[in-house]
Design a protein around this motif. Sequence first.
Motif, PDB file in Angstrom:
ATOM      1  N   GLN A   1     -25.197  31.421 -19.974  1.00  0.00           N
ATOM      2  CA  GLN A   1     -26.225  30.478 -20.413  1.00  0.00           C
ATOM      3  C   GLN A   1     -26.872  29.809 -19.210  1.00  0.00           C
ATOM      4  O   GLN A   1     -26.236  29.579 -18.204  1.00  0.00           O
ATOM      5  CB  GLN A   1     -25.580  29.404 -21.299  1.00  0.00           C
ATOM      6  N   VAL A   2     -28.144  29.545 -19.352  1.00  0.00           N
ATOM      7  CA  VAL A   2     -28.892  28.794 -18.342  1.00  0.00           C
ATOM      8  C   VAL A   2     -29.471  27.566 -19.027  1.00  0.00           C
ATOM      9  O   VAL A   2     -30.098  27.684 -20.076  1.00  0.00           O
ATOM     10  CB  VAL A   2     -30.024  29.629 -17.730  1.00  0.00           C
ATOM     11  N   GLN A   3     -29.223  26.413 -18.452  1.00  0.00           N
ATOM     12  CA  GLN A   3     -29.768  25.177 -19.008  1.00  0.00           C
ATOM     13  C   GLN A   3     -30.762  24.562 -18.030  1.00  0.00           C
ATOM     14  O   GLN A   3     -30.507  24.506 -16.829  1.00  0.00           O
ATOM     15  CB  GLN A   3     -28.663  24.158 -19.292  1.00  0.00           C
ATOM     16  N   LEU A   4     -31.862  24.107 -18.574  1.00  0.00           N
ATOM     17  CA  LEU A   4     -32.856  23.371 -17.802  1.00  0.00           C
ATOM     18  C   LEU A   4     -32.970  21.981 -18.417  1.00  0.00           C
ATOM     19  O   LEU A   4     -33.252  21.854 -19.604  1.00  0.00           O
ATOM     20  CB  LEU A   4     -34.216  24.064 -17.846  1.00  0.00           C
ATOM     21  N   VAL A   5     -32.746  20.988 -17.609  1.00  0.00           N
ATOM     22  CA  VAL A   5     -32.766  19.611 -18.111  1.00  0.00           C
ATOM     23  C   VAL A   5     -33.829  18.832 -17.357  1.00  0.00           C
ATOM     24  O   VAL A   5     -33.747  18.652 -16.138  1.00  0.00           O
ATOM     25  CB  VAL A   5     -31.400  18.933 -17.950  1.00  0.00           C
ATOM     26  N   GLU A   6     -34.832  18.379 -18.119  1.00  0.00           N
ATOM     27  CA  GLU A   6     -35.921  17.600 -17.527  1.00  0.00           C
ATOM     28  C   GLU A   6     -35.615  16.106 -17.602  1.00  0.00           C
ATOM     29  O   GLU A   6     -34.912  15.652 -18.504  1.00  0.00           O
ATOM     30  CB  GLU A   6     -37.249  17.858 -18.256  1.00  0.00           C
ATOM     31  N   SER A   7     -36.217  15.376 -16.698  1.00  0.00           N
ATOM     32  CA  SER A   7     -36.138  13.920 -16.731  1.00  0.00           C
ATOM     33  C   SER A   7     -37.372  13.357 -16.037  1.00  0.00           C
ATOM     34  O   SER A   7     -38.083  14.079 -15.332  1.00  0.00           O
ATOM     35  CB  SER A   7     -34.875  13.417 -16.043  1.00  0.00           C
ATOM     36  N   GLY A   8     -37.616  12.067 -16.285  1.00  0.00           N
ATOM     37  CA  GLY A   8     -38.696  11.385 -15.591  1.00  0.00           C
ATOM     38  C   GLY A   8     -39.932  11.106 -16.405  1.00  0.00           C
ATOM     39  O   GLY A   8     -40.852  10.447 -15.924  1.00  0.00           O
ATOM     40  N   GLY A   9     -39.975  11.598 -17.637  1.00  0.00           N
ATOM     41  CA  GLY A   9     -41.129  11.304 -18.471  1.00  0.00           C
ATOM     42  C   GLY A   9     -41.114   9.867 -18.942  1.00  0.00           C
ATOM     43  O   GLY A   9     -40.171   9.113 -18.692  1.00  0.00           O
ATOM     44  N   GLY A  10     -42.192   9.482 -19.626  1.00  0.00           N
ATOM     45  CA  GLY A  10     -42.260   8.127 -20.149  1.00  0.00           C
ATOM     46  C   GLY A  10     -43.679   7.699 -20.417  1.00  0.00           C
ATOM     47  O   GLY A  10     -44.591   8.524 -20.474  1.00  0.00           O
ATOM     48  N   LEU A  11     -43.838   6.405 -20.576  1.00  0.00           N
ATOM     49  CA  LEU A  11     -45.136   5.797 -20.855  1.00  0.00           C
ATOM     50  C   LEU A  11     -45.668   5.150 -19.583  1.00  0.00           C
ATOM     51  O   LEU A  11     -44.945   4.397 -18.923  1.00  0.00           O
ATOM     52  CB  LEU A  11     -44.992   4.756 -21.962  1.00  0.00           C
ATOM     53  N   VAL A  12     -46.910   5.440 -19.261  1.00  0.00           N
ATOM     54  CA  VAL A  12     -47.512   4.879 -18.054  1.00  0.00           C
ATOM     55  C   VAL A  12     -48.972   4.567 -18.338  1.00  0.00           C
ATOM     56  O   VAL A  12     -49.602   5.228 -19.179  1.00  0.00           O
ATOM     57  CB  VAL A  12     -47.369   5.869 -16.869  1.00  0.00           C
ATOM     58  N   GLN A  13     -49.492   3.580 -17.672  1.00  0.00           N
ATOM     59  CA  GLN A  13     -50.912   3.245 -17.828  1.00  0.00           C
ATOM     60  C   GLN A  13     -51.768   4.217 -17.028  1.00  0.00           C
ATOM     61  O   GLN A  13     -51.321   4.779 -16.024  1.00  0.00           O
ATOM     62  CB  GLN A  13     -51.172   1.823 -17.356  1.00  0.00           C
ATOM     63  N   ALA A  14     -52.984   4.369 -17.481  1.00  0.00           N
ATOM     64  CA  ALA A  14     -53.931   5.223 -16.760  1.00  0.00           C
ATOM     65  C   ALA A  14     -54.034   4.771 -15.314  1.00  0.00           C
ATOM     66  O   ALA A  14     -54.088   3.571 -15.022  1.00  0.00           O
ATOM     67  CB  ALA A  14     -55.290   5.170 -17.440  1.00  0.00           C
ATOM     68  N   GLY A  15     -54.037   5.752 -14.418  1.00  0.00           N
ATOM     69  CA  GLY A  15     -54.059   5.465 -12.994  1.00  0.00           C
ATOM     70  C   GLY A  15     -52.686   5.416 -12.358  1.00  0.00           C
ATOM     71  O   GLY A  15     -52.572   5.403 -11.126  1.00  0.00           O
ATOM     72  N   GLY A  16     -51.659   5.398 -13.186  1.00  0.00           N
ATOM     73  CA  GLY A  16     -50.299   5.327 -12.680  1.00  0.00           C
ATOM     74  C   GLY A  16     -49.737   6.674 -12.286  1.00  0.00           C
ATOM     75  O   GLY A  16     -50.437   7.697 -12.326  1.00  0.00           O
ATOM     76  N   SER A  17     -48.471   6.666 -11.905  1.00  0.00           N
ATOM     77  CA  SER A  17     -47.795   7.880 -11.427  1.00  0.00           C
ATOM     78  C   SER A  17     -46.456   8.052 -12.121  1.00  0.00           C
ATOM     79  O   SER A  17     -45.838   7.076 -12.556  1.00  0.00           O
ATOM     80  CB  SER A  17     -47.566   7.795  -9.915  1.00  0.00           C
ATOM     81  N   LEU A  18     -46.045   9.293 -12.204  1.00  0.00           N
ATOM     82  CA  LEU A  18     -44.721   9.644 -12.676  1.00  0.00           C
ATOM     83  C   LEU A  18     -44.212  10.824 -11.860  1.00  0.00           C
ATOM     84  O   LEU A  18     -45.007  11.639 -11.376  1.00  0.00           O
ATOM     85  CB  LEU A  18     -44.721  10.036 -14.151  1.00  0.00           C
ATOM     86  N   ARG A  19     -42.896  10.921 -11.758  1.00  0.00           N
ATOM     87  CA  ARG A  19     -42.287  12.070 -11.105  1.00  0.00           C
ATOM     88  C   ARG A  19     -41.288  12.706 -12.064  1.00  0.00           C
ATOM     89  O   ARG A  19     -40.326  12.058 -12.473  1.00  0.00           O
ATOM     90  CB  ARG A  19     -41.579  11.666  -9.820  1.00  0.00           C
ATOM     91  N   LEU A  20     -41.538  13.935 -12.397  1.00  0.00           N
ATOM     92  CA  LEU A  20     -40.644  14.682 -13.269  1.00  0.00           C
ATOM     93  C   LEU A  20     -39.668  15.501 -12.438  1.00  0.00           C
ATOM     94  O   LEU A  20     -40.021  15.988 -11.357  1.00  0.00           O
ATOM     95  CB  LEU A  20     -41.436  15.608 -14.184  1.00  0.00           C
ATOM     96  N   SER A  21     -38.468  15.646 -12.968  1.00  0.00           N
ATOM     97  CA  SER A  21     -37.457  16.489 -12.335  1.00  0.00           C
ATOM     98  C   SER A  21     -36.903  17.450 -13.372  1.00  0.00           C
ATOM     99  O   SER A  21     -36.859  17.137 -14.564  1.00  0.00           O
ATOM    100  CB  SER A  21     -36.308  15.645 -11.785  1.00  0.00           C
TER     101      SER A  21
END
Length: 119
Positions: A1-21
Motif C-alpha cells: 500500500q502507498v499512502q499520501l497524506v496532505e496537510s496545510g489547507g484551510g481558510l485564508v483571505q484573498a491575497g494571503g498564502s498557504l503552504r500545502l504538504s
Amino acid sequence: QVQLVESGGGLVQAGGSLRLSCAASGDISSISAMGWYRQAPGKQRELVATITTRGDTNYKDVLKGRFTISRDNAKNTVYLQMNSLAPEDTAVYLCYANAARWGSRGAYWGQGTQVTVSV
C-alpha cells in the motif's frame, strides 16, 4: 500500500498564502513524479503543478509566478507554496505520486485538502 497524506489547507483571505504538504509512505521502491491537482465544485480536476525527482517542474500556465512546487526526495514529500491567493483558487487540492512498489509502477492519490479563499 502507498499512502499520501496532505496537510496545510484551510481558510485564508484573498491575497494571503498557504503552504500545502504531502507525505508519501508505505512499501515504496521509488517515486518519480509528484504533484498537485485541484478540483473545484462542479468542475473537472485540473493540473496545478508537477515535479520530477530531479526537480523539473510543470505548472498550469495561469498559476506560474504565484504557486511554487518543491519536494524533499529523502522524505518522499512534496510541497506547494501558494501566494496571492484568490477566490477562484478555492478547491480541494489533491496530491499525486507516481510510485513503484514490488516491481509495479502506478499512480496514487491523496484524499485531498480543502483550500478556501474568501473575498
